[in-house]
Scaffold this motif. Structure first.
Motif: not given
Length: 155
Positions: A1-12, A68-77
């Motif tokens: 399964m390929q991860s889905v990159p997203m920011l924390a706000e997108g995950y929320e 959501v199950s494949r989410a890879q949360i990335i914090d740009p800071t």
């Protein structure tokens, strides 16, 4: 399964949408039961509308749960460097030396009007891996566009 990159706000936002759709489930079941009580289902518009909505909600839930199950949360800071990567905010100069600013985000967070483009968009694909001073050519439906990378930020 390929991860889905997203920011924390997108995950929320995704998890909030998931919660809302799950909360809608019992209301749909009640609407189906009420419509069923009216008798003949073959000509019951309320029943068919409720069943259609139930199918839509279940599809939305399955899609969101998958993301959501494949989410890879990335914090740009927490990122740094001199190359454009997911989460970077990039200032470009267009052909008329007019500055434009974009942040590269996940598919669910993209909103071009707010300067947020999906990492899968043609422009983001052309930008990823580039440095300040690099020139970019992007083919879009309205024709070819040319940009110069002016600044890369991780905010």
């Amino acid at each position: 399964m390929q991860s889905v990159p997203m920011l924390a706000e997108g995950y929320e936002r995704l998890t909030a949408d998931l919660k809302a759709y799950r909360a809608e489930r019992p209301k749909i079941v009640d609407a189906i039961e009420t419509a069923r009580a009216h008798g003949d289902l073959s000509e019951n518009a309320e029943y068919h509308a409720a069943k259609e909505r139930q199918g839509q909600v279940e599809a939305y839930i399955a899609d969101i749960e998958n993301k959501v199950s494949r989410a890879q949360i990335i914090d740009p800071t927490t990122l740094s460097g001199d190359r454009i990567v997911f989460g970077a905010t990039v200032t470009l100069l267009d052909e008329n030396d007019k500055p434009v600013k974009y942040q590269i985000v996940g598919e669910t967070e993209a909103d071009a009007k707010k300067g947020r483009i999906s990492y899968n968009s043609p422009l983001a694909k052309a930008l990823i891996g580039k440095n300040v001073g690099d020139e970019i050519e992007v083919s879009v439906p309205s024709g070819d566009k040319f940009y110069l990378v002016k600044k890369i930020e991780f905010i």
